[in-house]
Design a protein around this motif. Structure first.
Motif, PDB file in Angstrom:
ATOM      1  N   ALA A 187       0.877  -1.127   0.072  1.00 43.15           N
ATOM      2  CA  ALA A 187       0.017   0.061  -0.204  1.00 43.15           C
ATOM      3  C   ALA A 187       0.786   1.312  -0.028  1.00 43.15           C
ATOM      4  N   LEU A 188       2.185   1.179   1.003  1.00 45.40           N
ATOM      5  CA  LEU A 188       2.641   2.427   1.004  1.00 45.40           C
ATOM      6  C   LEU A 188       3.417   2.747  -0.391  1.00 45.40           C
ATOM      7  N   LEU A 189       4.168   1.718  -0.991  1.00 41.43           N
ATOM      8  CA  LEU A 189       4.791   1.576  -2.140  1.00 41.43           C
ATOM      9  C   LEU A 189       4.161   2.079  -3.266  1.00 41.43           C
ATOM     10  N   THR A 190       2.806   1.553  -3.556  1.00 45.27           N
ATOM     11  CA  THR A 190       1.844   1.775  -4.563  1.00 45.27           C
ATOM     12  C   THR A 190       1.555   3.203  -4.535  1.00 45.27           C
ATOM     13  N   ALA A 191       1.123   3.729  -3.245  1.00 47.28           N
ATOM     14  CA  ALA A 191       1.062   5.023  -3.241  1.00 47.28           C
ATOM     15  C   ALA A 191       2.109   5.967  -3.577  1.00 47.28           C
ATOM     16  N   LEU A 192       3.230   5.738  -3.103  1.00 43.57           N
ATOM     17  CA  LEU A 192       4.474   6.540  -3.583  1.00 43.57           C
ATOM     18  C   LEU A 192       4.849   6.489  -4.893  1.00 43.57           C
ATOM     19  N   ILE A 193       4.689   5.383  -5.701  1.00 43.25           N
ATOM     20  CA  ILE A 193       4.821   5.235  -7.184  1.00 43.25           C
ATOM     21  C   ILE A 193       3.544   6.032  -7.745  1.00 43.25           C
ATOM     22  N   ASP A 194       2.383   6.042  -7.417  1.00 44.67           N
ATOM     23  CA  ASP A 194       1.342   6.691  -8.190  1.00 44.67           C
ATOM     24  C   ASP A 194       1.797   8.231  -7.868  1.00 44.67           C
ATOM     25  N   ASN A 195       2.405   8.600  -7.030  1.00 41.55           N
ATOM     26  CA  ASN A 195       2.720   9.989  -7.046  1.00 41.55           C
ATOM     27  C   ASN A 195       4.098  10.552  -7.393  1.00 41.55           C
ATOM     28  N   LEU A 196       4.472   9.491  -8.043  1.00 38.51           N
ATOM     29  CA  LEU A 196       6.032   9.931  -8.695  1.00 38.51           C
ATOM     30  C   LEU A 196       5.972  10.233  -9.916  1.00 38.51           C
ATOM     31  N   GLN A 197       6.214  11.466 -10.388  1.00 44.63           N
ATOM     32  CA  GLN A 197       6.109  11.901 -11.693  1.00 44.63           C
ATOM     33  C   GLN A 197       7.370  11.261 -12.665  1.00 44.63           C
ATOM     34  N   ASP A 198       7.190  11.465 -13.921  1.00 44.85           N
ATOM     35  CA  ASP A 198       8.141  10.789 -14.810  1.00 44.85           C
ATOM     36  C   ASP A 198       9.559  11.638 -14.452  1.00 44.85           C
ATOM     37  N   ASP A 199       9.715  12.719 -14.443  1.00 46.60           N
ATOM     38  CA  ASP A 199      10.947  13.496 -14.316  1.00 46.60           C
ATOM     39  C   ASP A 199      11.248  13.760 -12.700  1.00 46.60           C
ATOM     40  N   ALA A 200      10.516  12.979 -11.679  1.00 42.97           N
ATOM     41  CA  ALA A 200      10.866  13.171 -10.401  1.00 42.97           C
ATOM     42  C   ALA A 200      11.514  11.935  -9.646  1.00 42.97           C
ATOM     43  N   CYS A 201      12.094  12.106  -8.473  1.00 45.08           N
ATOM     44  CA  CYS A 201      12.789  10.865  -8.043  1.00 45.08           C
ATOM     45  C   CYS A 201      12.240  10.494  -6.634  1.00 45.08           C
ATOM     46  N   LEU A 202      12.409   9.337  -6.482  1.00 49.31           N
ATOM     47  CA  LEU A 202      11.961   8.944  -4.987  1.00 49.31           C
ATOM     48  C   LEU A 202      13.170   8.211  -4.168  1.00 49.31           C
ATOM     49  N   SER A 257       9.907   2.711 -15.281  1.00 46.67           N
ATOM     50  CA  SER A 257      10.279   3.598 -16.016  1.00 46.67           C
ATOM     51  C   SER A 257      11.333   4.727 -15.387  1.00 46.67           C
ATOM     52  N   HIS A 258      11.819   4.205 -14.209  1.00 50.06           N
ATOM     53  CA  HIS A 258      12.882   4.777 -13.539  1.00 50.06           C
ATOM     54  C   HIS A 258      13.976   3.527 -13.216  1.00 50.06           C
ATOM     55  N   HIS A 259      15.351   4.293 -13.201  1.00 49.29           N
ATOM     56  CA  HIS A 259      16.442   3.675 -12.601  1.00 49.29           C
ATOM     57  C   HIS A 259      16.089   3.103 -10.958  1.00 49.29           C
ATOM     58  N   ILE A 260      16.385   2.107 -10.593  1.00 50.88           N
ATOM     59  CA  ILE A 260      16.411   1.484  -9.335  1.00 50.88           C
ATOM     60  C   ILE A 260      17.798   1.189  -8.662  1.00 50.88           C
ATOM     61  N   ILE A 261      18.378   2.099  -7.875  1.00 56.06           N
ATOM     62  CA  ILE A 261      19.580   1.718  -7.442  1.00 56.06           C
ATOM     63  C   ILE A 261      19.699   1.880  -5.671  1.00 56.06           C
ATOM     64  N   TRP A 299      18.380  10.229 -16.761  1.00 57.42           N
ATOM     65  CA  TRP A 299      19.603  10.700 -16.003  1.00 57.42           C
ATOM     66  C   TRP A 299      20.746   9.836 -16.281  1.00 57.42           C
ATOM     67  N   MET A 300      21.977  10.317 -16.714  1.00 60.98           N
ATOM     68  CA  MET A 300      23.014   9.414 -17.198  1.00 60.98           C
ATOM     69  C   MET A 300      23.724   8.964 -15.984  1.00 60.98           C
ATOM     70  N   LEU A 301      23.323   8.002 -15.380  1.00 62.20           N
ATOM     71  CA  LEU A 301      24.169   7.319 -14.052  1.00 62.20           C
ATOM     72  C   LEU A 301      25.668   7.239 -14.311  1.00 62.20           C
ATOM     73  N   ASP A 302      25.852   6.370 -15.545  1.00 59.98           N
ATOM     74  CA  ASP A 302      27.137   5.970 -15.647  1.00 59.98           C
ATOM     75  C   ASP A 302      28.190   6.964 -16.381  1.00 59.98           C
ATOM     76  N   ASN A 303      27.622   8.198 -16.640  1.00 58.45           N
ATOM     77  CA  ASN A 303      28.386   9.316 -17.126  1.00 58.45           C
ATOM     78  C   ASN A 303      28.524  10.589 -16.391  1.00 58.45           C
ATOM     79  N   LEU A 304      28.531  10.399 -15.168  1.00 50.61           N
ATOM     80  CA  LEU A 304      28.413  11.670 -14.160  1.00 50.61           C
ATOM     81  C   LEU A 304      29.763  12.621 -14.559  1.00 50.61           C
ATOM     82  N   LYS A 305      29.306  13.858 -14.800  1.00 48.70           N
ATOM     83  CA  LYS A 305      30.291  14.726 -15.227  1.00 48.70           C
ATOM     84  C   LYS A 305      31.146  15.141 -14.061  1.00 48.70           C
ATOM     85  N   LYS A 306      32.409  15.674 -14.456  1.00 49.57           N
ATOM     86  CA  LYS A 306      33.151  16.262 -13.291  1.00 49.57           C
ATOM     87  C   LYS A 306      32.847  17.602 -12.856  1.00 49.57           C
ATOM     88  N   ARG A 307      31.916  18.246 -13.647  1.00 50.13           N
ATOM     89  CA  ARG A 307      31.533  19.330 -13.358  1.00 50.13           C
ATOM     90  C   ARG A 307      29.997  19.376 -13.747  1.00 50.13           C
TER      91      ARG A 307
END
Length: 256
Positions: free
Chosen positions: A160-175, A200-204, A223-231
């Motif tokens: 119930a909690l995880l479903t409610a969290l996912i239901d409120n997670l926008q495509d460009d948002a993070c949890l 539709s999201h990376h899970i790490i 989000w490019m998780l494997d190509n994190l820029k130095k700046r």
């Protein structure tokens, strides 16, 4: 001096008369909040915005990738993350959802010395997530959940909690979820449910050495998780802090 040595020097400054005993103690350098003698939050007295516990750094890793505008935190505690975010960028709107009025009053009296403008709602997390109309919920680009352990008493409650969290997670948002003191079976169950609910999201996730916390992040696919820029121009973090956190991020593990 190590943090546990500071704790051993603490003097009691507050004791609640609630069922879940709340205590606040301090020494010359730190003030900390405990529930039933388990420390939940630690504040540096001279620099209240400073992060003091390792899992806080893991929880804030999304700051490497984006500049949040509206953050919703489920579970206020001593407000470590809220204080840090408000000090990092005052324009970030932080809304904390907290069930315990006693915890809210403790935060206001003992853990918000700089009077940061944090919106606090006295509500149960799941009930708040399931509201049909809530501007803060619909505009949130980051959900931080620190109440999972209170819903781990049954499979139905977890779902119930995880479903409610996912239901409120926008495509460009993070949890972000903090899983404290749960065994491997519980952690794997949580990850399995998340994989089934959201593709539709990376899970790490991060295991915190010498601590019992596991931090899970659901991050937008673009989000490019494997190509994190130095700046980065898309982070609020100062350059030196960004580089330190970038090294920490390399220790994440993928769940999908």
């Amino acid at each position: 001096m190590k943090l546990n040595q500071h704790v051993n020097q603490g003097q009691l400054v507050y004791l609640s008369n609630t069922t879940d005993q709340i205590t606040i103690s301090e020494n010359a350098h730190y003030r900390w909040l405990a529930f039933d003698d388990v420390i939940q939050s630690v504040m540096h007295l001279r620099c209240p915005e400073k992060l003091t516990l390792p899992h806080h750094y893991a929880a804030l890793m999304p700051l490497l990738f984006f500049q949040p505008n509206q953050v919703v935190e489920l579970g206020l505690g001593g407000g470590n993350l809220s204080r840090f975010l408000s000090a990092l960028q005052p324009n970030v709107q932080v809304t904390s959802i907290e069930l315990s009025q006693a915890v809210i009053e403790c935060f206001q009296h003992y853990f918000n010395p700089q009077q940061q403008q944090i919106v606090i709602e006295n509500s149960e997390a799941l009930a708040w997530l399931q509201q049909s109309q809530c501007p803060a919920k619909s505009s949130a680009d980051w959900l931080i959940c620190d109440v999972y352990q209170h819903h781990a008493n049954s499979f139905q409650s977890r779902v119930a909690l995880l479903t409610a969290l996912i239901d409120n997670l926008q495509d460009d948002a993070c949890l972000t979820l903090n899983l404290p003191d749960l065994d491997d079976q519980e952690i794997n169950l949580c990850l399995t449910i998340l994989r089934q609910l959201q593709s539709s999201h990376h899970i790490i996730y991060f295991h915190i050495p010498r601590y019992l916390n596991v931090i899970i992040h659901l991050l937008p696919r673009h989000w490019m998780l494997d190509n994190l820029k130095k700046r980065s121009k898309t982070s609020y973090l100062p350059a030196t802090q960004y580089l330190r956190w970038r090294k920490f991020f390399s220790h994440h593990m993928r769940a999908n």
